[in-house]
Design an enzyme around this catalytic site. Structure first.
Site, PDB file in Angstrom:
ATOM      1  N   VAL A   1       0.866  -1.180   0.000  1.00  0.00           N
ATOM      2  CA  VAL A   1       0.000   0.000   0.000  1.00  0.00           C
ATOM      3  C   VAL A   1       0.901   1.228   0.000  1.00  0.00           C
ATOM      4  CG1 VAL A   1      -2.023  -0.985   1.134  1.00  0.00           C
ATOM      5  CG2 VAL A   1      -0.245   0.055   2.517  1.00  0.00           C
ATOM      6  N   GLU A   2       0.427   2.272  -0.685  1.00  0.00           N
ATOM      7  CA  GLU A   2       1.103   3.562  -0.635  1.00  0.00           C
ATOM      8  C   GLU A   2       0.333   4.466   0.328  1.00  0.00           C
ATOM      9  OE1 GLU A   2       3.072   4.397  -4.924  1.00  0.00           O
ATOM     10  OE2 GLU A   2       0.885   4.289  -4.933  1.00  0.00           O
ATOM     11  N   VAL A   3       1.048   5.021   1.291  1.00  0.00           N
ATOM     12  CA  VAL A   3       0.463   5.981   2.239  1.00  0.00           C
ATOM     13  C   VAL A   3       0.879   7.365   1.761  1.00  0.00           C
ATOM     14  CG1 VAL A   3       0.438   6.783   4.630  1.00  0.00           C
ATOM     15  CG2 VAL A   3       0.532   4.327   4.135  1.00  0.00           C
TER      16      VAL A   3
END
Length: 721
Positions: A471-473
């Protein structure tokens, strides 16, 4: 109940104890070896432990009435999680790594050679060197707990088991099963381990220690015989056929990129054909050779990077605890996010959709995945029911006042997402974090007009959510440090690898993927065939080719981001002219069974995807492969590498480490190359610059090497200093 044996001092005699291994004796002369590495969450084997174990075994042998030994862990949920990888990284020559393996073999031989019965009492992770130690014991008992898993995952680091595992495992469970375990690196659960003969008994954790004691008291027991099929497989003709088939299948999967797989097969075959002595010698030699390979160095680099990332929360703040989550949107992404929240993070999740149908779809998504686990024996029915009870649904905002985090997974429409923020702020608590699962829209735009912009953040998942690990935050300029740290912490609880990236168009993963996909499409428009393009990139090391990937993502979805990127970064992201004909023909990819490939229709019992030849007529091209596989792959990958450096230098990714983790876990960049940044370092920035310049002369300015790459090439700098 703790695994550490609860024996009162009156019942034992304690020997002099080394730091990680403690030896006690029960009143009836059974030695209890407790493994408890100081100041570490899990037990890992280190080089200095060889002397400690040998010293302890010698002490045990001096006991005049020794009946046997039990190895057990002092850690709560870990037997031995493997070897300390850093000691392998310190080896500078193959001979040093070979010597390390021989030391490991020696201590395992010492355990196996004891005249009294030795039992391993296993609870928790028993992996790598931990399983090799257990294999050296005469019997193995393990707990029924879900945390208990056994495996030899060394191949995932480009290595093979180096402390006797390649020799003992085939003799214990048969070569076919042993090769499967070692070549895949997969872990085995308790009941499966019992069925295949890897362990002798499985019991509740509460009676694990006592069961191991009773096993010692019974003395040596008859060794389990291999099945008829396994015995045939280890006969002369069976061996020849087995190794021929295994080699063929393995080469088809590895495509020659993973030398460890060939070495594993060689070493197992040597041991079964020429005897254990030759097998152990071959194992140690192969281990030393593999440690020095660039593939192992790259894979170990990913391991160290992933480990370091687990301690990085993206901001200097203490994460808040997340107790309840809501998901807006019951589609494929929303259902996937709800699933990993309930089943991985073990957190209750409430799905809001505009109608009951969307909620039902999300429930079914989780139900189907859990049913699959149930059928495979990976889940109990009671646990399935418990996890499903964590998921609820609503068509309004009831229950949102108690939610700590809302994840928005609605359509890619800026006004709709902004509307979602306002509605959540009206119905949730003032502390609620709003995370947008957007793949392209800037987070600062989504946060415009928010009453609490400091609690708005991007959380970009990849599809399918239950399988894709990254996941990209994405914080924007006003996102608070605590919101960042809390979101990263939550994503990890979902079982995700989280990287914090900058709030720019496409973020990181989609931004480096887009030029790569565009170039593959250009090659198609120039006449390269669908299968040639995809095979070239699969043979380079990607799990699937770019055109198949576009089909999997959805052609309609995958092409939406291109205009956004072109608007933000210019012509180097421009889509090739003529490709719009594919969309206009209603081709969406796998989801409607028509894309660059044709797919079996729903209800068909068999059939595989096949390249759709009508694509060529649609695009007005005649397929004729002019480029070699290497030239085609270099052309597509060069743009990805160049864009990755752009992203590093403009702050879209924080470090070369994050860039590599994002590419490997997000798009399947070949792990044996270590990621784009490690690959550039191995290739040489000067080599890549020359390649890009040559392509620029042929194909235009989109191949112009970025300033940071040229500077590094001129100065001989590496991305990993």
């Amino acid at each position: 109940m703790s695994q550490k044996p609860m024996i009162s001092p009156a019942e034992v005699t304690e020997s002099a104890t080394p730091s990680a291994f403690t030896l006690y004796f029960t009143e009836d002369n059974i030695g209890i070896v407790t493994i408890d590495v100081a100041d570490e969450k899990v037990n890992t084997l280190k080089a200095e432990f060889v002397q400690q174990i040998n010293s302890l075994l010698q002490q045990a042998q001096q006991h005049p009435k020794l009946k046997g030994l039990v190895f057990i862990s002092g850690k709560k949920d870990s037997f031995i999680a493997g070897a300390d990888i850093s000691m392998i990284a310190r080896c500078e020559k193959a001979s040093e790594a070979e010597a390390l393996a021989k030391k490991g073999q020696g201590v395992m031989a010492h355990i196996a050679g004891l005249s009294v019965p030795v039992v391993a009492a296993i609870h928790g992770a028993c992996l790598g060197g931990g399983l090799e130690l257990a294999l050296a014991c005469h019997s193995r008992i393990c707990s029924l707990d879900d945390k208990t898993q056994l495996g030899l995952p060394e191949v995932q680091l480009g290595l093979l088991p180096g402390s006797g595992g390649t020799q003992r495992l085939p003799r214990l469970i048969g070569a076919p099963k042993a090769l499967d375990m070692m070549l895949t690196g997969r872990s085995i659960r308790a009941k499966q381990a019992l069925r295949m003969g890897l362990v002798d008994d499985v019991v509740p954790q509460s009676i694990l220690f006592q069961t191991a004691i009773e096993r010692v008291r019974k003395g040596h027991t008859a060794r389990r015989e291999l099945s008829y099929i396994d015995r045939v497989a280890q006969g002369p003709l069976g061996k020849a056929l087995l190794f021929y088939i295994v080699r063929k299948q393995t080469r088809a999967k590895s495509r020659g990129h993973y030398p460890a797989t060939e070495k594993i097969i060689d070493v197992v075959q040597t041991g079964l054909s020429q005897g254990s002595s030759s097998g152990y010698e071959a194992e140690a030699r192969a281990f030393g050779e593999l440690v020095m390979t660039p593939q192992s160095a790259a894979l170990r680099g990913i391991f160290f990077a992933s480990t370091a990332l687990k301690k990085d929360f993206g901001a200097q703040a203490e994460p808040r605890e997340i107790h309840k989550v809501a998901v807006l949107g019951g589609g494929l992404m929303g259902g996937g996010i709800a699933n990993v929240t309930a089943t991985k993070a073990n957190i209750s999740v409430r799905i809001k959709d505009i109608n009951e149908q969307g909620i039902s779809h999300s429930f079914k998504y989780s139900w189907d995945l859990l049913q699959k686990k149930l059928r495979r024996g990976h889940l109990k029915k009671s646990e399935l029911q418990r996890q499903m009870m964590l998921i609820s649904g609503t068509t309004d905002y009831s229950g949102f006042s108690q939610v700590d985090l809302v994840i928005e997974a609605v359509f890619e429409d800026l006004e709709l997402k902004q509307k979602m923020i306002h509605e959540v702020e009206e119905n949730a608590s003032p502390q609620t974090i709003f995370a947008s699962n957007t793949s392209s829209l800037p987070i600062h735009k989504i946060a415009e007009g928010a009453a609490r912009p400091e609690q708005v953040i991007g959380l970009h998942y990849f599809s399918p959510v239950d399988k894709m690990p990254l996941v990209e935050v994405i914080p924007h300029a006003q996102t608070s440090p605590q919101t960042i740290a809390t979101t990263v912490s939550f994503a990890r609880k979902q079982g995700k690898t989280a990287i914090v990236v900058g709030d720019s168009a496409g973020f990181y993963v989609n931004r480096i993927l887009a030029p790569y996909m565009n170039e593959a499409a250009r090659c198609l428009l120039e006449g390269e065939s669908i299968e040639h393009i995809d095979n070239s990139l699969v043979n380079f090391g990607f799990p699937v080719g770019p055109l198949q990937l576009l089909d999997e993502v959805g052609i309609d979805v995958g092409t939406k981001i291109i205009p956004v990127l072109e608007s933000a970064f210019g012509d180097r992201f421009a889509a090739p002219g003529g490709l719009e004909a594919v969309l206009e023909d209603g081709r969406k990819g796998r989801k409607n069974s028509r894309g660059f490939y044709l797919y079996p229709q729903k209800g068909q019992k068999s059939g595989k995807k096949t390249p759709d030849p009508t694509i060529y007529k649609l695009l007005a091209v005649t397929p004729k492969n002019k480029l070699s596989e290497q030239a085609l792959a270099d052309r597509c990958v060069a743009l990805m590498l160049n864009e990755a450096v752009h992203c590093l230098d403009d702050g879209t990714v924080r470090s070369a480490r994050d860039a590599d983790i994002g590419a490997v876990f997000g798009i399947g960049f070949p792990p044996f190359l270590g990621g784009p940044m490690r690959y550039i370092d191995a290739l040489g920035a000067d080599v890549l610059v020359k390649r890009l310049q040559a392509l620029q002369k042929l194909h235009g300015t989109r191949f112009a090497p970025c300033e940071g790459l040229v500077t590094r090439a001129d100065n001989g700098q590496k991305l990993y200093s």
